[in-house]
Design a protein around this motif. Structure first.
Motif, PDB file in Angstrom:
ATOM      1  N   TYR A   1       0.838  -1.184   0.000  1.00 19.40           N
ATOM      2  CA  TYR A   1       0.000   0.000   0.000  1.00 19.40           C
ATOM      3  C   TYR A   1       0.881   1.245   0.000  1.00 19.40           C
ATOM      4  O   TYR A   1       1.711   1.417   0.884  1.00 19.40           O
ATOM      5  CB  TYR A   1      -0.879   0.038   1.248  1.00 19.40           C
ATOM      6  CG  TYR A   1      -1.896  -1.071   1.323  1.00 19.40           C
ATOM      7  CD1 TYR A   1      -3.152  -0.915   0.755  1.00 19.40           C
ATOM      8  CD2 TYR A   1      -1.614  -2.266   1.974  1.00 19.40           C
ATOM      9  CE1 TYR A   1      -4.101  -1.922   0.837  1.00 19.40           C
ATOM     10  CE2 TYR A   1      -2.553  -3.275   2.050  1.00 19.40           C
ATOM     11  CZ  TYR A   1      -3.794  -3.100   1.481  1.00 19.40           C
ATOM     12  OH  TYR A   1      -4.722  -4.095   1.548  1.00 19.40           O
ATOM     13  N   LEU A   2       0.681   2.120  -0.968  1.00 22.27           N
ATOM     14  CA  LEU A   2       1.368   3.406  -1.018  1.00 22.27           C
ATOM     15  C   LEU A   2       0.381   4.465  -0.533  1.00 22.27           C
ATOM     16  O   LEU A   2      -0.704   4.621  -1.105  1.00 22.27           O
ATOM     17  CB  LEU A   2       1.814   3.725  -2.446  1.00 22.27           C
ATOM     18  CG  LEU A   2       2.373   5.120  -2.691  1.00 22.27           C
ATOM     19  CD1 LEU A   2       3.662   5.338  -1.907  1.00 22.27           C
ATOM     20  CD2 LEU A   2       2.601   5.346  -4.172  1.00 22.27           C
ATOM     21  N   CYS A   3       0.747   5.168   0.528  1.00 19.59           N
ATOM     22  CA  CYS A   3      -0.110   6.204   1.080  1.00 19.59           C
ATOM     23  C   CYS A   3      -0.280   7.313   0.050  1.00 19.59           C
ATOM     24  O   CYS A   3       0.699   7.782  -0.537  1.00 19.59           O
ATOM     25  CB  CYS A   3       0.500   6.736   2.376  1.00 19.59           C
ATOM     26  SG  CYS A   3      -0.570   7.899   3.233  1.00 19.59           S
TER      27      CYS A   3
ATOM     28  N   ARG B   1       8.173  16.533  -0.258  1.00 22.21           N
ATOM     29  CA  ARG B   1       9.033  16.786  -1.420  1.00 22.21           C
ATOM     30  C   ARG B   1       9.117  15.574  -2.347  1.00 22.21           C
ATOM     31  O   ARG B   1       9.473  15.698  -3.512  1.00 22.21           O
ATOM     32  CB  ARG B   1      10.444  17.162  -0.968  1.00 22.21           C
ATOM     33  CG  ARG B   1      10.510  18.555  -0.407  1.00 22.21           C
ATOM     34  CD  ARG B   1      11.924  18.927  -0.110  1.00 22.21           C
ATOM     35  NE  ARG B   1      12.489  17.997   0.869  1.00 22.21           N
ATOM     36  CZ  ARG B   1      13.632  18.162   1.477  1.00 22.21           C
ATOM     37  NH1 ARG B   1      14.378  19.200   1.194  1.00 22.21           N
ATOM     38  NH2 ARG B   1      14.058  17.297   2.364  1.00 22.21           N
ATOM     39  N   GLY B   2       8.868  14.390  -1.819  1.00 23.90           N
ATOM     40  CA  GLY B   2       8.892  13.180  -2.636  1.00 23.90           C
ATOM     41  C   GLY B   2      10.263  12.566  -2.803  1.00 23.90           C
ATOM     42  O   GLY B   2      10.419  11.632  -3.579  1.00 23.90           O
ATOM     43  N   ASP B   3      11.248  13.053  -2.065  1.00 25.48           N
ATOM     44  CA  ASP B   3      12.598  12.505  -2.213  1.00 25.48           C
ATOM     45  C   ASP B   3      12.946  11.469  -1.144  1.00 25.48           C
ATOM     46  O   ASP B   3      14.036  10.911  -1.157  1.00 25.48           O
ATOM     47  CB  ASP B   3      13.647  13.623  -2.213  1.00 25.48           C
ATOM     48  CG  ASP B   3      13.711  14.375  -0.889  1.00 25.48           C
ATOM     49  OD1 ASP B   3      12.739  14.308  -0.102  1.00 25.48           O
ATOM     50  OD2 ASP B   3      14.727  15.045  -0.649  1.00 25.48           O
ATOM     51  N   ARG B   4      12.028  11.209  -0.232  1.00 21.86           N
ATOM     52  CA  ARG B   4      12.256  10.221   0.830  1.00 21.86           C
ATOM     53  C   ARG B   4      11.064   9.278   0.940  1.00 21.86           C
ATOM     54  O   ARG B   4       9.918   9.696   0.756  1.00 21.86           O
ATOM     55  CB  ARG B   4      12.487  10.914   2.171  1.00 21.86           C
ATOM     56  CG  ARG B   4      13.717  11.778   2.154  1.00 21.86           C
ATOM     57  CD  ARG B   4      13.746  12.716   3.327  1.00 21.86           C
ATOM     58  NE  ARG B   4      14.732  13.748   3.075  1.00 21.86           N
ATOM     59  CZ  ARG B   4      15.823  13.927   3.807  1.00 21.86           C
ATOM     60  NH1 ARG B   4      16.066  13.161   4.849  1.00 21.86           N
ATOM     61  NH2 ARG B   4      16.668  14.882   3.503  1.00 21.86           N
TER      62      ARG B   4
ATOM     63  N   VAL C   1      12.793  12.481  -7.536  1.00 20.43           N
ATOM     64  CA  VAL C   1      11.718  12.214  -6.577  1.00 20.43           C
ATOM     65  C   VAL C   1      11.064  10.867  -6.891  1.00 20.43           C
ATOM     66  O   VAL C   1      11.159  10.361  -8.003  1.00 20.43           O
ATOM     67  CB  VAL C   1      10.638  13.322  -6.605  1.00 20.43           C
ATOM     68  CG1 VAL C   1      11.189  14.638  -6.116  1.00 20.43           C
ATOM     69  CG2 VAL C   1      10.031  13.479  -7.980  1.00 20.43           C
ATOM     70  N   PHE C   2      10.402  10.310  -5.890  1.00 16.52           N
ATOM     71  CA  PHE C   2       9.610   9.101  -6.067  1.00 16.52           C
ATOM     72  C   PHE C   2       8.276   9.499  -6.683  1.00 16.52           C
ATOM     73  O   PHE C   2       7.691  10.506  -6.319  1.00 16.52           O
ATOM     74  CB  PHE C   2       9.347   8.416  -4.721  1.00 16.52           C
ATOM     75  CG  PHE C   2      10.576   7.922  -4.038  1.00 16.52           C
ATOM     76  CD1 PHE C   2      11.245   6.799  -4.508  1.00 16.52           C
ATOM     77  CD2 PHE C   2      11.070   8.555  -2.908  1.00 16.52           C
ATOM     78  CE1 PHE C   2      12.376   6.327  -3.877  1.00 16.52           C
ATOM     79  CE2 PHE C   2      12.198   8.089  -2.262  1.00 16.52           C
ATOM     80  CZ  PHE C   2      12.852   6.979  -2.746  1.00 16.52           C
ATOM     81  N   ARG C   3       7.795   8.710  -7.614  1.00 15.22           N
ATOM     82  CA  ARG C   3       6.501   8.955  -8.257  1.00 15.22           C
ATOM     83  C   ARG C   3       5.635   7.706  -8.139  1.00 15.22           C
ATOM     84  O   ARG C   3       6.096   6.597  -8.393  1.00 15.22           O
ATOM     85  CB  ARG C   3       6.671   9.269  -9.734  1.00 15.22           C
ATOM     86  CG  ARG C   3       7.454  10.491 -10.024  1.00 15.22           C
ATOM     87  CD  ARG C   3       6.539  11.670 -10.099  1.00 15.22           C
ATOM     88  NE  ARG C   3       7.327  12.823 -10.492  1.00 15.22           N
ATOM     89  CZ  ARG C   3       7.117  14.014 -10.024  1.00 15.22           C
ATOM     90  NH1 ARG C   3       6.161  14.222  -9.166  1.00 15.22           N
ATOM     91  NH2 ARG C   3       7.859  15.020 -10.424  1.00 15.22           N
ATOM     92  N   SER C   4       4.381   7.923  -7.785  1.00 15.54           N
ATOM     93  CA  SER C   4       3.424   6.826  -7.750  1.00 15.54           C
ATOM     94  C   SER C   4       3.145   6.374  -9.180  1.00 15.54           C
ATOM     95  O   SER C   4       3.022   7.208 -10.075  1.00 15.54           O
ATOM     96  CB  SER C   4       2.129   7.297  -7.088  1.00 15.54           C
ATOM     97  OG  SER C   4       1.139   6.306  -7.198  1.00 15.54           O
ATOM     98  N   PRO C   5       3.037   5.074  -9.431  1.00 15.19           N
ATOM     99  CA  PRO C   5       2.758   4.592 -10.785  1.00 15.19           C
ATOM    100  C   PRO C   5       1.400   5.039 -11.317  1.00 15.19           C
ATOM    101  O   PRO C   5       1.194   5.113 -12.516  1.00 15.19           O
ATOM    102  CB  PRO C   5       2.795   3.076 -10.658  1.00 15.19           C
ATOM    103  CG  PRO C   5       3.391   2.774  -9.354  1.00 15.19           C
ATOM    104  CD  PRO C   5       3.271   3.982  -8.503  1.00 15.19           C
TER     105      PRO C   5
ATOM    106  N   MET D   1       9.965   1.913  -8.435  1.00 13.81           N
ATOM    107  CA  MET D   1       9.718   3.199  -7.801  1.00 13.81           C
ATOM    108  C   MET D   1      10.860   3.573  -6.855  1.00 13.81           C
ATOM    109  O   MET D   1      11.333   4.711  -6.850  1.00 13.81           O
ATOM    110  CB  MET D   1       8.400   3.160  -7.033  1.00 13.81           C
ATOM    111  CG  MET D   1       7.949   4.505  -6.527  1.00 13.81           C
ATOM    112  SD  MET D   1       6.417   4.363  -5.596  1.00 13.81           S
ATOM    113  CE  MET D   1       7.074   4.458  -3.951  1.00 13.81           C
ATOM    114  N   LEU D   2      11.333   2.605  -6.081  1.00 17.03           N
ATOM    115  CA  LEU D   2      12.437   2.869  -5.149  1.00 17.03           C
ATOM    116  C   LEU D   2      13.747   3.139  -5.869  1.00 17.03           C
ATOM    117  O   LEU D   2      14.660   3.721  -5.298  1.00 17.03           O
ATOM    118  CB  LEU D   2      12.597   1.707  -4.161  1.00 17.03           C
ATOM    119  CG  LEU D   2      11.469   1.573  -3.139  1.00 17.03           C
ATOM    120  CD1 LEU D   2      11.686   0.343  -2.277  1.00 17.03           C
ATOM    121  CD2 LEU D   2      11.337   2.819  -2.292  1.00 17.03           C
TER     122      LEU D   2
END
Length: 134
Positions: free
Chosen positions: A11-13, A50-53, A75-79, A99-100
């Motif tokens: 699960y991705l919050c 920020r999406g970088d962690r 940054v990490f992006r949700s698919p 993603m990681l």
């Protein structure tokens, strides 16, 4: 990297989370935002604003496991976007791994999946799949 059985859900919050939180704070976010029990053995992924962690929270048989990753660039992006009203996005293992690594999967196309014939017959015969009233 983590090797997870196919029975484990990821699960991705959908909302950014304060990643200063540790085990108990993220477990609370799992209950409140995602709406799942953090002790169920599934993996819960949280990103900062920020999406970088990213932090991954997992309960195994005898304690919490917390994985923390920071990207030096990017940054990490949700698919994909969460469904309307959902507090999470359900990921597959390969999606999480990519993603990681910092790979953006939003432009990727998904090929149709194979399903056993008995399962596809069962779905088409169910009242919900056929649209008939129950």
């Amino acid at each position: 990297m983590l090797t997870l059985p196919s029975t484990v859900r990821i699960y991705l919050c959908a909302r950014p989370v304060d990643l200063r939180k540790s085990f108990d704070g993220l477990a609370s976010a799992t209950r409140e935002v995602i709406g799942e029990d953090p002790l169920c053995g599934h993996v819960f992924v949280f990103l900062n604003r920020r999406g970088d962690r990213a932090k991954l929270l997992l309960w195994d048989r005898n304690g919490w496991l917390l994985v923390y990753k920071r990207l030096e660039r990017g940054v990490f992006r949700s698919p994909r976007e969460p469904e309307a009203g959902a507090g999470h996005v359900l990921l597959e293992g390969p999606e999480l791994a990519l993603m990681l690594e910092g790979i953006d999967l939003r432009g990727a196309r998904r090929r149709p999946r194979w399903a056993p014939r008995a399962l596809s017959r069962e779905r088409s015969a169910s009242p919900i799949a056929s649209g008939s009233p129950v």
